[in-house]
Design a protein around this motif. Structure first.
Motif, PDB file in Angstrom:
ATOM      1  N   LYS A  57       1.694 -30.872  23.647  1.00 33.30           N
ATOM      2  CA  LYS A  57       2.650 -31.903  24.059  1.00 33.30           C
ATOM      3  C   LYS A  57       3.063 -32.800  22.894  1.00 33.30           C
ATOM      4  O   LYS A  57       3.133 -34.019  23.021  1.00 33.30           O
ATOM      5  N   GLY A  58       3.318 -32.168  21.745  1.00 30.30           N
ATOM      6  CA  GLY A  58       3.839 -32.893  20.598  1.00 30.30           C
ATOM      7  C   GLY A  58       2.815 -33.604  19.748  1.00 30.30           C
ATOM      8  O   GLY A  58       3.158 -34.200  18.730  1.00 30.30           O
ATOM      9  N   LYS A  59       1.536 -33.532  20.131  1.00 28.79           N
ATOM     10  CA  LYS A  59       0.474 -34.244  19.410  1.00 28.79           C
ATOM     11  C   LYS A  59      -0.588 -33.273  18.918  1.00 28.79           C
ATOM     12  O   LYS A  59      -0.836 -32.241  19.545  1.00 28.79           O
ATOM     13  N   ILE A  60      -1.227 -33.615  17.791  1.00 28.20           N
ATOM     14  CA  ILE A  60      -2.431 -32.914  17.368  1.00 28.20           C
ATOM     15  C   ILE A  60      -3.610 -33.568  18.081  1.00 28.20           C
ATOM     16  O   ILE A  60      -3.884 -34.752  17.903  1.00 28.20           O
ATOM     17  N   VAL A  61      -4.287 -32.785  18.926  1.00 27.63           N
ATOM     18  CA  VAL A  61      -5.365 -33.350  19.723  1.00 27.63           C
ATOM     19  C   VAL A  61      -6.715 -33.253  19.027  1.00 27.63           C
ATOM     20  O   VAL A  61      -7.633 -34.031  19.330  1.00 27.63           O
ATOM     21  N   VAL A  62      -6.854 -32.313  18.078  1.00 29.83           N
ATOM     22  CA  VAL A  62      -8.110 -32.190  17.341  1.00 29.83           C
ATOM     23  C   VAL A  62      -7.849 -31.363  16.097  1.00 29.83           C
ATOM     24  O   VAL A  62      -6.958 -30.512  16.077  1.00 29.83           O
ATOM     25  N   SER A  63      -8.608 -31.631  15.029  1.00 28.68           N
ATOM     26  CA  SER A  63      -8.406 -30.923  13.769  1.00 28.68           C
ATOM     27  C   SER A  63      -9.730 -30.816  13.024  1.00 28.68           C
ATOM     28  O   SER A  63     -10.566 -31.727  13.077  1.00 28.68           O
ATOM     29  N   GLY A  64      -9.933 -29.701  12.311  1.00 32.36           N
ATOM     30  CA  GLY A  64     -11.146 -29.510  11.521  1.00 32.36           C
ATOM     31  C   GLY A  64     -11.338 -28.034  11.234  1.00 32.36           C
ATOM     32  O   GLY A  64     -10.519 -27.191  11.616  1.00 32.36           O
ATOM     33  N   SER A  65     -12.420 -27.684  10.545  1.00 29.85           N
ATOM     34  CA  SER A  65     -12.715 -26.279  10.315  1.00 29.85           C
ATOM     35  C   SER A  65     -13.100 -25.634  11.647  1.00 29.85           C
ATOM     36  O   SER A  65     -13.552 -26.318  12.575  1.00 29.85           O
ATOM     37  N   PRO A  66     -12.909 -24.310  11.788  1.00 29.83           N
ATOM     38  CA  PRO A  66     -13.314 -23.657  13.038  1.00 29.83           C
ATOM     39  C   PRO A  66     -14.770 -23.948  13.408  1.00 29.83           C
ATOM     40  O   PRO A  66     -15.086 -24.188  14.580  1.00 29.83           O
ATOM     41  N   GLU A  67     -15.658 -23.939  12.398  1.00 33.85           N
ATOM     42  CA  GLU A  67     -17.072 -24.205  12.679  1.00 33.85           C
ATOM     43  C   GLU A  67     -17.283 -25.623  13.201  1.00 33.85           C
ATOM     44  O   GLU A  67     -18.042 -25.839  14.160  1.00 33.85           O
ATOM     45  N   GLU A  68     -16.619 -26.587  12.569  1.00 29.47           N
ATOM     46  CA  GLU A  68     -16.746 -27.976  13.015  1.00 29.47           C
ATOM     47  C   GLU A  68     -16.251 -28.139  14.444  1.00 29.47           C
ATOM     48  O   GLU A  68     -16.904 -28.805  15.267  1.00 29.47           O
ATOM     49  N   LEU A  69     -15.105 -27.562  14.746  1.00 30.49           N
ATOM     50  CA  LEU A  69     -14.536 -27.715  16.081  1.00 30.49           C
ATOM     51  C   LEU A  69     -15.417 -27.061  17.136  1.00 30.49           C
ATOM     52  O   LEU A  69     -15.616 -27.617  18.220  1.00 30.49           O
ATOM     53  N   VAL A  70     -15.946 -25.882  16.818  1.00 32.79           N
ATOM     54  CA  VAL A  70     -16.820 -25.198  17.768  1.00 32.79           C
ATOM     55  C   VAL A  70     -18.089 -26.015  18.009  1.00 32.79           C
ATOM     56  O   VAL A  70     -18.540 -26.170  19.154  1.00 32.79           O
ATOM     57  N   ASN A  71     -18.670 -26.553  16.945  1.00 37.03           N
ATOM     58  CA  ASN A  71     -19.897 -27.333  17.086  1.00 37.03           C
ATOM     59  C   ASN A  71     -19.676 -28.628  17.858  1.00 37.03           C
ATOM     60  O   ASN A  71     -20.520 -29.052  18.657  1.00 37.03           O
ATOM     61  N   LEU A  72     -18.526 -29.271  17.614  1.00 35.52           N
ATOM     62  CA  LEU A  72     -18.268 -30.568  18.233  1.00 35.52           C
ATOM     63  C   LEU A  72     -17.701 -30.464  19.643  1.00 35.52           C
ATOM     64  O   LEU A  72     -18.039 -31.272  20.518  1.00 35.52           O
ATOM     65  N   TYR A  73     -16.831 -29.465  19.865  1.00 33.06           N
ATOM     66  CA  TYR A  73     -16.080 -29.428  21.122  1.00 33.06           C
ATOM     67  C   TYR A  73     -16.213 -28.122  21.892  1.00 33.06           C
ATOM     68  O   TYR A  73     -15.570 -27.942  22.919  1.00 33.06           O
ATOM     69  N   GLY A  74     -17.057 -27.207  21.404  1.00 33.56           N
ATOM     70  CA  GLY A  74     -17.186 -25.918  22.073  1.00 33.56           C
ATOM     71  C   GLY A  74     -17.979 -25.960  23.353  1.00 33.56           C
ATOM     72  O   GLY A  74     -17.934 -25.023  24.151  1.00 33.56           O
TER      73      GLY A  74
ATOM     74  N   GLU B 107     -29.769 -12.842  25.957  1.00 31.95           N
ATOM     75  CA  GLU B 107     -28.770 -12.795  24.896  1.00 31.95           C
ATOM     76  C   GLU B 107     -28.042 -14.135  24.865  1.00 31.95           C
ATOM     77  O   GLU B 107     -28.042 -14.877  25.857  1.00 31.95           O
ATOM     78  N   THR B 108     -27.491 -14.444  23.724  1.00 32.91           N
ATOM     79  CA  THR B 108     -26.783 -15.721  23.563  1.00 32.91           C
ATOM     80  C   THR B 108     -25.298 -15.467  23.321  1.00 32.91           C
ATOM     81  O   THR B 108     -24.913 -14.456  22.736  1.00 32.91           O
ATOM     82  N   ARG B 109     -24.482 -16.384  23.807  1.00 32.73           N
ATOM     83  CA  ARG B 109     -23.046 -16.341  23.543  1.00 32.73           C
ATOM     84  C   ARG B 109     -22.635 -17.668  22.940  1.00 32.73           C
ATOM     85  O   ARG B 109     -22.668 -18.700  23.606  1.00 32.73           O
ATOM     86  N   ARG B 110     -22.309 -17.612  21.654  1.00 35.82           N
ATOM     87  CA  ARG B 110     -21.874 -18.818  20.967  1.00 35.82           C
ATOM     88  C   ARG B 110     -20.480 -19.200  21.442  1.00 35.82           C
ATOM     89  O   ARG B 110     -19.662 -18.342  21.749  1.00 35.82           O
ATOM     90  N   PRO B 111     -20.165 -20.486  21.494  1.00 34.49           N
ATOM     91  CA  PRO B 111     -18.806 -20.893  21.844  1.00 34.49           C
ATOM     92  C   PRO B 111     -17.825 -20.480  20.753  1.00 34.49           C
ATOM     93  O   PRO B 111     -18.206 -20.205  19.614  1.00 34.49           O
ATOM     94  N   SER B 112     -16.560 -20.427  21.095  1.00 34.40           N
ATOM     95  CA  SER B 112     -15.509 -20.021  20.166  1.00 34.40           C
ATOM     96  C   SER B 112     -14.377 -21.038  20.231  1.00 34.40           C
ATOM     97  O   SER B 112     -14.414 -22.005  20.999  1.00 34.40           O
ATOM     98  N   LEU B 113     -13.332 -20.782  19.441  1.00 32.42           N
ATOM     99  CA  LEU B 113     -12.161 -21.651  19.506  1.00 32.42           C
ATOM    100  C   LEU B 113     -11.518 -21.625  20.883  1.00 32.42           C
ATOM    101  O   LEU B 113     -10.877 -22.587  21.295  1.00 32.42           O
TER     102      LEU B 113
END
Length: 310
Positions: A209-226, A286-292
Motif C-alpha cells: 500500500k505504497g509503504k515499506i513495512v519492513v526492511s533488512g537482510s533475509p536472515e534478519e527478517l526471518v529471525n525478527l518477524y518469521g 523434524e524442524t521447519r525454519r521460517p522463511s520470507l
C-alpha cells in the motif's frame, strides 16, 4: 559505511486520492543486490520508475550516485541499466543486432567482440542468429539483461525479471543475477517471488500500500518477524499435544504427528531438551525454519501467489 548508490527521501506519488507511493525512504549500497517485494498494486513499479527517472514524483527526492534523478537525468542515465517489467525484444532483429541498435540510441559504439562477450555473459551467444520473435521467454529476458548492461552500468534495475517464466528459465536468470552481484554491480530487483528474494538479495524490503513495512537482510527478517521455528513430533499423538499445551506451547495435530510452534527467542535445542525431560513420547522429529513467506504473511496479512494476496 558502504557508499550509498541510490537514495529516496520522503517519496510520494499520488493519483487523485490514491497514494501509490506514500512517504517512502530507502537506501541502496554499492555492490549489493537489493530486492523490493510486494503484491500487485503495492507501488513497486511506480517507485522503480521514479528512481529510474521515468516518472516524476508528487513530492520527495530520489538520488543516484548523489545526482538528483529529475535534474541530472542525462548524467544518471550513463550510470544505470534498466530491464523494464514489460520488456519485449524487436521481433525482426537478432540478439547482436538488438544490442548494437540499443547501444546506438545512447551514443555508444560496440565492436562485434564486445557484443559477443555480452551475449556470453547472459548465456545467449549460441542464439546470435535467431530472430527475436523466435526466442523463448527466458531467452528474451536474458537478452533484456544484456541490453541493460550496454555501457557497463554501475547500477542495474531489474523489474520483475522472471515473471511468467517456467522454473528452469527462472533459475537460469538467478545465476545471471548472482554473477552480477559477484562482479560488484549494484542490483535493484523487484519481485513478487518470495523464494527469489530470499535466494538472491543481500537486503529485502517488503512494500504494501505504497509503504515499506519492513526492511533488512533475509536472515534478519526471518529471525525478527518469521514467527519462530516449527518442530514436528512424529507419532506424539493426542497425549503429546496435551502435554505440550500444559507447557504453554501452541500445537496442531495431523495423523498423530504434532506440529509445535517454538518461539523465535528460544533455541530448538533447548526446546527438545525440555520436552525430552517431560517424557513426551515421539518416534522422530523434524524442524521447519521460517522463511520470507512467513515474514510476508506476518507483516502483510496474506500469502502471495503470482503477485496476488491470498
Amino acid at each position: 559505511m558502504s557508499e550509498v548508490v541510490l537514495e529516496a527521501t520522503g517519496l510520494v506519488k499520488t493519483y487523485g486520492d490514491l497514494n501509490a507511493v506514500d512517504n517512502l525512504d530507502l537506501q541502496v549500497f554499492k555492490g549489493e543486490v537489493y530486492s523490493m517485494l510486494g503484491p500487485n498494486g503495492a507501488g513497486k513499479t511506480t517507485t522503480v520508475e521514479i528512481l529510474e527517472g521515468l516518472r516524476n514524483p508528487t513530492s520527495g527526492t530520489a538520488k543516484v550516485f548523489g545526482l538528483d534523478v529529475m535534474k541530472d537525468y542525462d548524467k544518471v542515465r550513463s550510470k544505470v541499466g534498466v530491464l523494464p517489467q514489460t520488456f519485449e525484444p524487436w521481433d525482426r532483429l537478432r540478439p547482436p543486432e538488438a544490442i548494437e541498435y540499443w547501444a546506438s540510441l545512447f551514443g555508444r559504439k560496440m565492436t562485434k567482440r564486445d557484443i559477443h562477450a555480452l551475449l556470453e555473459k547472459v548465456d545467449l551467444a549460441h542464439k546470435d542468429k535467431v530472430w527475436g520473435e523466435r526466442l523463448s521467454g527466458g531467452e528474451k529476458r536474458r537478452l533484456g539483461i544484456a541490453m541493460a548492461l550496454v555501457g557497463d552500468p554501475e547500477l542495474i534495475f531489474l523489474d520483475e525479471p522472471t515473471t511468467g517464466l517456467d522454473p528452469q528459465a527462472r533459475k537460469g536468470l538467478w545465476g545471471i543475477i548472482h554473477a552480477l552481484g559477484d562482479a560488484g554491480k549494484t542490483v535493484f530487483l523487484t519481485t513478487h517471488y518470495l523464494e527469489e528474494a530470499e535466494n538472491l538479495a543481500d537486503r529485502v524490503s517488503i512494500m504494501n500500500k505504497g509503504k515499506i513495512v519492513v526492511s533488512g537482510s533475509p536472515e534478519e527478517l526471518v529471525n525478527l518477524y518469521g514467527g519462530g521455528t516449527h518442530v514436528i513430533l512424529r507419532g506424539a499423538g493426542e497425549p503429546g499435544m496435551a502435554s505440550l499445551e500444559k507447557l504453554g506451547y501452541k500445537s496442531t495435530i495431523h495423523d498423530r504427528d504434532v506440529t509445535v510452534h517454538v518461539p523465535s527467542l528460544m533455541r530448538t535445542k533447548d526446546f527438545m531438551v525440555q520436552i525430552n525431560q517431560t517424557g513426551i513420547g515421539y518416534k522422530d522429529f523434524e524442524t521447519r525454519r521460517p522463511s520470507l513467506e512467513d515474514v510476508f504473511f506476518n507483516m502483510v496479512g496474506g500469502r502471495m501467489e503470482e503477485g496476488v494476496l491470498k
